[in-house]
Scaffold this active site. Structure first.
Site, short mmCIF file in Angstrom:
data_model
loop_
_atom_site.label_atom_id
_atom_site.label_comp_id
_atom_site.label_asym_id
_atom_site.label_seq_id
_atom_site.Cartn_x
_atom_site.Cartn_y
_atom_site.Cartn_z
N GLU A 66 -11.20 1.13 -3.76
CA GLU A 66 -10.45 1.64 -2.61
C GLU A 66 -9.26 2.46 -3.09
O GLU A 66 -9.12 2.71 -4.29
CB GLU A 66 -9.99 0.48 -1.72
CG GLU A 66 -9.22 -0.58 -2.46
CD GLU A 66 -9.26 -1.96 -1.79
OE1 GLU A 66 -10.01 -2.16 -0.83
OE2 GLU A 66 -8.53 -2.84 -2.27
N ASP B 224 0.82 -1.21 0.00
CA ASP B 224 0.00 0.00 0.00
C ASP B 224 0.86 1.27 0.00
O ASP B 224 0.63 2.17 0.81
CB ASP B 224 -0.94 0.03 1.22
CG ASP B 224 -1.82 -1.20 1.33
OD1 ASP B 224 -2.31 -1.65 0.28
OD2 ASP B 224 -2.01 -1.71 2.45
C1 6LW Z 1 -5.86 -1.83 1.98
C2 6LW Z 1 -6.75 -1.89 0.84
C3 6LW Z 1 -6.67 -3.29 0.47
O1 6LW Z 1 -6.18 -0.84 2.90
O2 6LW Z 1 -6.19 -4.02 1.49
O3 6LW Z 1 -7.61 -4.93 -0.82
C4 6LW Z 1 -6.05 -3.19 2.56
N1 6LW Z 1 -6.99 -3.78 -0.64
O4 6LW Z 1 -6.41 -1.03 -0.18
C5 6LW Z 1 -4.91 -3.64 3.38
O5 6LW Z 1 -3.70 -3.52 2.69
#
Ligand code: 6LW
Length: 490
Positions: A174, A14
């Protein structure tokens, strides 16, 4: 010059990046580990040096009871008018918050919470105003990339939250980030989930609040169609530009599978660099036909340095689990002394454990370990239910070396050999497929055989982290002494 991906190896997922005074700063998520949010510096986007962590005090980082892969999720780092901001979610308290610092090498502030739900918060600054976004629900009952204006001094919302984009149709929208490039507000996001279908998508508008239209070429970056390629799961990134060369790039996550046709990864999600240009319409064009590759060319005259060995001297790399009791850890010169507690590696407390991320497939870990009144050893630690512990155990004045394998509900001590003294040289040889364990005492050595990497991989263990090479002591009052520690990669 040519460089190799990943640019930050091991469990550093991330990534978010900002530029300040010609240098770049990058943060990654840290989940149940302490300190939180690793912080890196670079002058060229390829070579990253870890300068510390953002969340260094328990008051910033409550992790009591945090499940593995809970705690601190994806952070964003931004620089505005002389101040750095890092915004993230503590999923264990359920709060979005940010901290700030004027000196990137100094301490960061206490957390300021924002009353807005969702994960993967980001900040955007323009003309003295601050905007907060996440993948939450807005004040009208809608869900997507949700934005509100905030007072950056207090975190108070200054506007209602509004959903500004619903994504391109992929699951798990996200990781929003907003930029102003060439008169457009460019919004990037991740979709597809952080697995084999992961991707980066984008949308743009002339207005900050409405009219976002998806790029006709979405997803702009994904390896989901590259079957049999080592780098998979690319997505969740942040755009940055080198002011001197004008080079744009995404720093983003991805993972390396253990072999071409073996879809397992145990090193966690790592940080990759993919060059970006803009097409005539002003949309980003990423990497090789929208994919991330092992090797890319980037403008600039420098070379890529790789750190191939790690010791106790790499202090900023070492981490702990949840809320460590620092009185149980003592590093003097090249010797680490650990005192065990009631918390064991089996639970979700704070066992006496300190480790560094495994950053490559092939290498050797060596350490001299001695134990008194309990167990001390090396743990190949994915989480409490997926790990291999090679230890010296001292009980009732007798010592032995043992290998414990923990794979979900299958837990057993494979082999146990008596030791003459209470210390031994422990060695773990690593390659893509197996860990090979051995113990030596005064010239005599014993092989414990190997255990597969796949059983400590994300595909088996689930979650968002990667393997940590840990040193631990367990049982109340157990003393472990660790010296001559090194991890060397090929
Ligand atoms: C992160 C999100 C994700 O906050 O996993 O699936 C989470 N994607 O972007 C944890 O890394």
């Amino acid at each position: 010059m040519n460089y190799k991906n990943p640019v930050i190896r091991g469990f550093y997922p991330d990534p978010s990046v900002c530029e300040a005074n010609g240098r770049f700063y990058l943060v990654t998520s840290s989940f149940q580990y302490f300190p939180g949010v690793p912080l890196f510096e670079s002058t060229d986007l390829v070579n990253w040096h870890q300068i510390g962590h953002v969340l260094t005090r328990m008051s910033q980082l409550p992790l009591k009871g945090a499940l593995s892969s809970a705690g601190i999720f994806a952070p964003t780092i931004r620089y505005n008018e002389g101040t750095f901001y890092m915004v993230t979610t503590n999923t264990t308290t359920g709060k979005n918050f940010y901290v700030s610092a004027k000196d990137i090498y100094g301490e960061w502030s206490e957390p300021i919470e924002v009353e807005q739900d969702g994960i993967d918060p980001s900040l955007y600054f323009e003309e003295g105003r601050a905007y907060f976004m996440s993948n939450g629900s807005d004040d009208f009952g809608d869900h997507g990339i949700t934005q509100c204006e905030i007072d950056i001094e207090t975190g108070r919302k200054l506007s209602q939250s509004r959903t500004i984009w619903h994504g391109s149709g992929g699951r798990y929208l996200e990781s929003p980030h907003l930029y102003k490039i060439g008169g457009w507000y460019l919004l990037t996001a991740a979709e597809g989930g952080t697995e084999y279908g992961h991707m980066i998508t984008c949308a743009r508008s002339r207005s900050l609040w409405e009219g976002f239209e998806g790029c006709p070429r979405n997803p702009i970056l994904t390896n989901r169609d590259l079957g049999g390629y080592q780098i998979q799961g690319v997505g969740h990134g942040d755009l940055v530009r080198r002011p001197d060369t004008g080079q744009w790039a995404f720093l983003h996550l991805g993972f390396r599978q253990i072999d071409q046709w073996l879809p397992f990864h145990h090193l966690g999600r790592e940080t990759f660099l993919t060059p970006v240009t803009f097409d005539e319409e002003g949309w980003p064009v990423c990497g090789e036909d929208g994919t991330c590759r092992e090797e890319f060319q980037i403008s600039g005259d420098f070379s890529q340095q790789e750190q191939k060995s790690f010791t106790f001297a790499d202090r900023e790399r070492w981490l702990y689990i949840r809320e460590p009791d620092m009185d149980r850890y003592e590093l003097r010169g090249e010797t680490l002394r650990l005192t065990g507690s009631q918390d064991t590696l089996d639970g979700i407390g704070s066992p006496t454990f300190t480790g560094i991320r495994q950053t490559d497939f092939c290498g050797v870990l060596k350490c001299r370990v001695s134990a008194e009144n309990g167990e001390a050893g090396i743990s190949i630690y994915m989480d409490e239910d997926h790990r291999y512990d090679l230890a010296v155990v001292n009980e009732n004045g007798q010592s032995r070396a043992q290998l414990r394998l923990v794979i979900g509900d299958a837990r057993y001590v494979r082999d146990s050999v008596p030791l003459a003294g209470n210390s031994a040289d422990l060695t773990v040889k690593m390659n893509s497929f197996v860990y090979d364990f051995s113990v030596a005492e005064e010239g005599a050595s014993h092989s414990f055989g190997f255990a597969h990497t796949r059983y400590v991989s994300t595909e088996v263990a689930c979650g968002f982290t990667g393997v940590i090479l840990g040193l631990y002591a367990q049982a109340e009052g157990a003393k472990g002494e660790f010296s001559e520690f090194s991890v060397t990669y090929e």
